[in-house]
Design a protein around this motif. Structure first.
Motif, PDB file in Angstrom:
ATOM      1  N   ALA A  21       0.837  -1.186   0.000  1.00  0.00           N
ATOM      2  CA  ALA A  21       0.000   0.000   0.000  1.00  0.00           C
ATOM      3  C   ALA A  21       0.878   1.243   0.000  1.00  0.00           C
ATOM      4  CB  ALA A  21      -0.907  -0.001   1.226  1.00  0.00           C
ATOM      5  N   ARG A  22       0.282   2.335  -0.479  1.00  0.00           N
ATOM      6  CA  ARG A  22       0.959   3.632  -0.437  1.00  0.00           C
ATOM      7  C   ARG A  22      -0.101   4.734  -0.419  1.00  0.00           C
ATOM      8  NH1 ARG A  22       3.335   4.281  -6.596  1.00  0.00           N
ATOM      9  NH2 ARG A  22       1.310   4.533  -7.619  1.00  0.00           N
ATOM     10  N   VAL A  23       0.339   5.932  -0.082  1.00  0.00           N
ATOM     11  CA  VAL A  23      -0.549   7.090  -0.077  1.00  0.00           C
ATOM     12  C   VAL A  23      -0.899   7.423  -1.523  1.00  0.00           C
ATOM     13  CG1 VAL A  23      -0.687   9.544   0.487  1.00  0.00           C
ATOM     14  CG2 VAL A  23       0.465   7.972   2.034  1.00  0.00           C
ATOM     15  N   GLY A  24      -2.161   7.749  -1.765  1.00  0.00           N
ATOM     16  CA  GLY A  24      -2.611   8.103  -3.114  1.00  0.00           C
ATOM     17  C   GLY A  24      -2.101   9.457  -3.559  1.00  0.00           C
ATOM     18  N   ASN A  25      -2.367   9.786  -4.821  1.00  0.00           N
ATOM     19  CA  ASN A  25      -1.875  11.022  -5.434  1.00  0.00           C
ATOM     20  C   ASN A  25      -2.228  12.280  -4.653  1.00  0.00           C
ATOM     21  OD1 ASN A  25      -0.516   9.994  -7.633  1.00  0.00           O
ATOM     22  ND2 ASN A  25      -2.314   9.942  -8.921  1.00  0.00           N
ATOM     23  N   ARG A  26      -3.450  12.393  -4.204  1.00  0.00           N
ATOM     24  CA  ARG A  26      -3.880  13.609  -3.514  1.00  0.00           C
ATOM     25  C   ARG A  26      -3.890  13.445  -2.000  1.00  0.00           C
ATOM     26  NH1 ARG A  26      -8.590  15.209  -7.746  1.00  0.00           N
ATOM     27  NH2 ARG A  26      -7.158  15.701  -9.437  1.00  0.00           N
ATOM     28  N   GLN A  27      -3.275  12.414  -1.503  1.00  0.00           N
ATOM     29  CA  GLN A  27      -3.149  12.127  -0.082  1.00  0.00           C
ATOM     30  C   GLN A  27      -4.509  11.986   0.599  1.00  0.00           C
ATOM     31  OE1 GLN A  27      -0.429  14.913   1.699  1.00  0.00           O
ATOM     32  NE2 GLN A  27       1.201  14.374   0.315  1.00  0.00           N
ATOM     33  N   GLN A  28      -5.545  11.728  -0.170  1.00  0.00           N
ATOM     34  CA  GLN A  28      -6.872  11.499   0.382  1.00  0.00           C
ATOM     35  C   GLN A  28      -7.304  10.059   0.153  1.00  0.00           C
ATOM     36  OE1 GLN A  28      -9.423  14.425  -1.375  1.00  0.00           O
ATOM     37  NE2 GLN A  28      -8.272  16.123  -0.535  1.00  0.00           N
ATOM     38  N   SER A  29      -6.384   9.267  -0.373  1.00  0.00           N
ATOM     39  CA  SER A  29      -6.694   7.871  -0.656  1.00  0.00           C
ATOM     40  C   SER A  29      -5.479   7.008  -0.361  1.00  0.00           C
ATOM     41  CB  SER A  29      -7.123   7.699  -2.113  1.00  0.00           C
ATOM     42  OG  SER A  29      -6.049   7.985  -2.985  1.00  0.00           O
ATOM     43  N   VAL A  30      -5.720   5.713  -0.367  1.00  0.00           N
ATOM     44  CA  VAL A  30      -4.653   4.729  -0.226  1.00  0.00           C
ATOM     45  C   VAL A  30      -4.733   3.824  -1.443  1.00  0.00           C
ATOM     46  CG1 VAL A  30      -3.788   2.804   1.154  1.00  0.00           C
ATOM     47  CG2 VAL A  30      -4.743   4.808   2.286  1.00  0.00           C
ATOM     48  N   GLU A  31      -3.590   3.541  -2.055  1.00  0.00           N
ATOM     49  CA  GLU A  31      -3.527   2.644  -3.204  1.00  0.00           C
ATOM     50  C   GLU A  31      -2.982   1.305  -2.741  1.00  0.00           C
ATOM     51  OE1 GLU A  31      -2.785   6.144  -6.486  1.00  0.00           O
ATOM     52  OE2 GLU A  31      -1.080   4.935  -5.869  1.00  0.00           O
ATOM     53  N   VAL A  32      -3.603   0.228  -3.197  1.00  0.00           N
ATOM     54  CA  VAL A  32      -3.245  -1.122  -2.766  1.00  0.00           C
ATOM     55  C   VAL A  32      -2.986  -1.969  -3.995  1.00  0.00           C
ATOM     56  CG1 VAL A  32      -4.020  -3.113  -1.424  1.00  0.00           C
ATOM     57  CG2 VAL A  32      -4.795  -0.830  -0.789  1.00  0.00           C
ATOM     58  N   LYS A  33      -1.968  -2.844  -3.915  1.00  0.00           N
ATOM     59  CA  LYS A  33      -1.671  -3.749  -5.034  1.00  0.00           C
ATOM     60  C   LYS A  33      -1.171  -5.085  -4.515  1.00  0.00           C
ATOM     61  CE  LYS A  33       3.170  -2.697  -5.962  1.00  0.00           C
ATOM     62  NZ  LYS A  33       4.133  -2.522  -7.034  1.00  0.00           N
ATOM     63  N   ASP A  34      -1.173  -6.065  -5.397  1.00  0.00           N
ATOM     64  CA  ASP A  34      -0.662  -7.407  -5.125  1.00  0.00           C
ATOM     65  C   ASP A  34       0.797  -7.425  -5.561  1.00  0.00           C
ATOM     66  OD1 ASP A  34       0.053 -10.097  -5.169  1.00  0.00           O
ATOM     67  OD2 ASP A  34      -1.884 -10.757  -5.936  1.00  0.00           O
ATOM     68  N   ASP A  39       2.613  -6.697 -12.929  1.00  0.00           N
ATOM     69  CA  ASP A  39       1.771  -5.668 -13.517  1.00  0.00           C
ATOM     70  C   ASP A  39       0.415  -5.644 -12.808  1.00  0.00           C
ATOM     71  OD1 ASP A  39       1.221  -3.600 -15.236  1.00  0.00           O
ATOM     72  OD2 ASP A  39       0.500  -4.892 -16.847  1.00  0.00           O
ATOM     73  N   SER A  40       0.448  -5.594 -11.493  1.00  0.00           N
ATOM     74  CA  SER A  40      -0.759  -5.661 -10.681  1.00  0.00           C
ATOM     75  C   SER A  40      -1.646  -4.448 -10.898  1.00  0.00           C
ATOM     76  CB  SER A  40      -0.384  -5.733  -9.200  1.00  0.00           C
ATOM     77  OG  SER A  40      -1.531  -5.676  -8.398  1.00  0.00           O
ATOM     78  N   PRO A  41      -2.960  -4.670 -10.992  1.00  0.00           N
ATOM     79  CA  PRO A  41      -3.850  -3.512 -10.975  1.00  0.00           C
ATOM     80  C   PRO A  41      -3.767  -2.841  -9.601  1.00  0.00           C
ATOM     81  CG  PRO A  41      -5.106  -5.567 -10.994  1.00  0.00           C
ATOM     82  CD  PRO A  41      -3.665  -5.931 -11.100  1.00  0.00           C
ATOM     83  N   ILE A  42      -4.046  -1.562  -9.555  1.00  0.00           N
ATOM     84  CA  ILE A  42      -3.983  -0.806  -8.313  1.00  0.00           C
ATOM     85  C   ILE A  42      -5.398  -0.409  -7.915  1.00  0.00           C
ATOM     86  CG2 ILE A  42      -3.150   1.318  -7.229  1.00  0.00           C
ATOM     87  CD1 ILE A  42      -0.733   1.127  -9.157  1.00  0.00           C
ATOM     88  N   LEU A  43      -5.753  -0.731  -6.698  1.00  0.00           N
ATOM     89  CA  LEU A  43      -7.051  -0.384  -6.142  1.00  0.00           C
ATOM     90  C   LEU A  43      -6.880   0.876  -5.292  1.00  0.00           C
ATOM     91  CD1 LEU A  43     -10.034  -1.100  -5.392  1.00  0.00           C
ATOM     92  CD2 LEU A  43      -9.071  -2.398  -3.479  1.00  0.00           C
ATOM     93  N   ALA A  44      -7.646   1.920  -5.602  1.00  0.00           N
ATOM     94  CA  ALA A  44      -7.614   3.151  -4.808  1.00  0.00           C
ATOM     95  C   ALA A  44      -8.797   3.139  -3.850  1.00  0.00           C
ATOM     96  CB  ALA A  44      -7.674   4.370  -5.712  1.00  0.00           C
ATOM     97  N   VAL A  45      -8.512   3.339  -2.569  1.00  0.00           N
ATOM     98  CA  VAL A  45      -9.521   3.325  -1.517  1.00  0.00           C
ATOM     99  C   VAL A  45      -9.475   4.674  -0.807  1.00  0.00           C
ATOM    100  CG1 VAL A  45     -10.231   2.150   0.596  1.00  0.00           C
ATOM    101  CG2 VAL A  45      -9.101   0.852  -1.203  1.00  0.00           C
ATOM    102  N   ASN A  46     -10.640   5.285  -0.566  1.00  0.00           N
ATOM    103  CA  ASN A  46     -10.589   6.577   0.132  1.00  0.00           C
ATOM    104  C   ASN A  46     -10.117   6.356   1.567  1.00  0.00           C
ATOM    105  OD1 ASN A  46     -12.845   6.432   2.017  1.00  0.00           O
ATOM    106  ND2 ASN A  46     -14.192   6.661   0.265  1.00  0.00           N
ATOM    107  N   ALA A  47      -9.593   7.406   2.162  1.00  0.00           N
ATOM    108  CA  ALA A  47      -8.928   7.291   3.458  1.00  0.00           C
ATOM    109  C   ALA A  47      -9.850   6.771   4.561  1.00  0.00           C
ATOM    110  CB  ALA A  47      -8.338   8.641   3.850  1.00  0.00           C
TER     111      ALA A  47
END
Length: 58
Positions: A21-34, A39-47
């Protein structure tokens, strides 16, 4: 500014079943990957949803 580097879960197994996981582009979300998929898809989840996921897991 928060660090946008991928962080591997402390609960990741040695068999390669890992989530990162990492902080999303606008720091209002978290991005998660396998991490085992190159070439894992990235799931963006709001904070607030990410916070609920973490509370549910504990």
């Amino acid at each position: 500014m928060l660090n946008r580097q991928w962080k591997k879960s402390a609960r990741s197994s040695t068999g390669g079943n890992c989530v990162e996981a990492r902080v999303g582009n606008r720091q209002q979300s978290v991005e998660v990957k396998d991490s085992k998929l190159t070439d894992s898809p990235i799931l963006a989840v709001n904070a607030s949803d990410w916070d609920a996921i973490l509370k549910h897991d504990s």
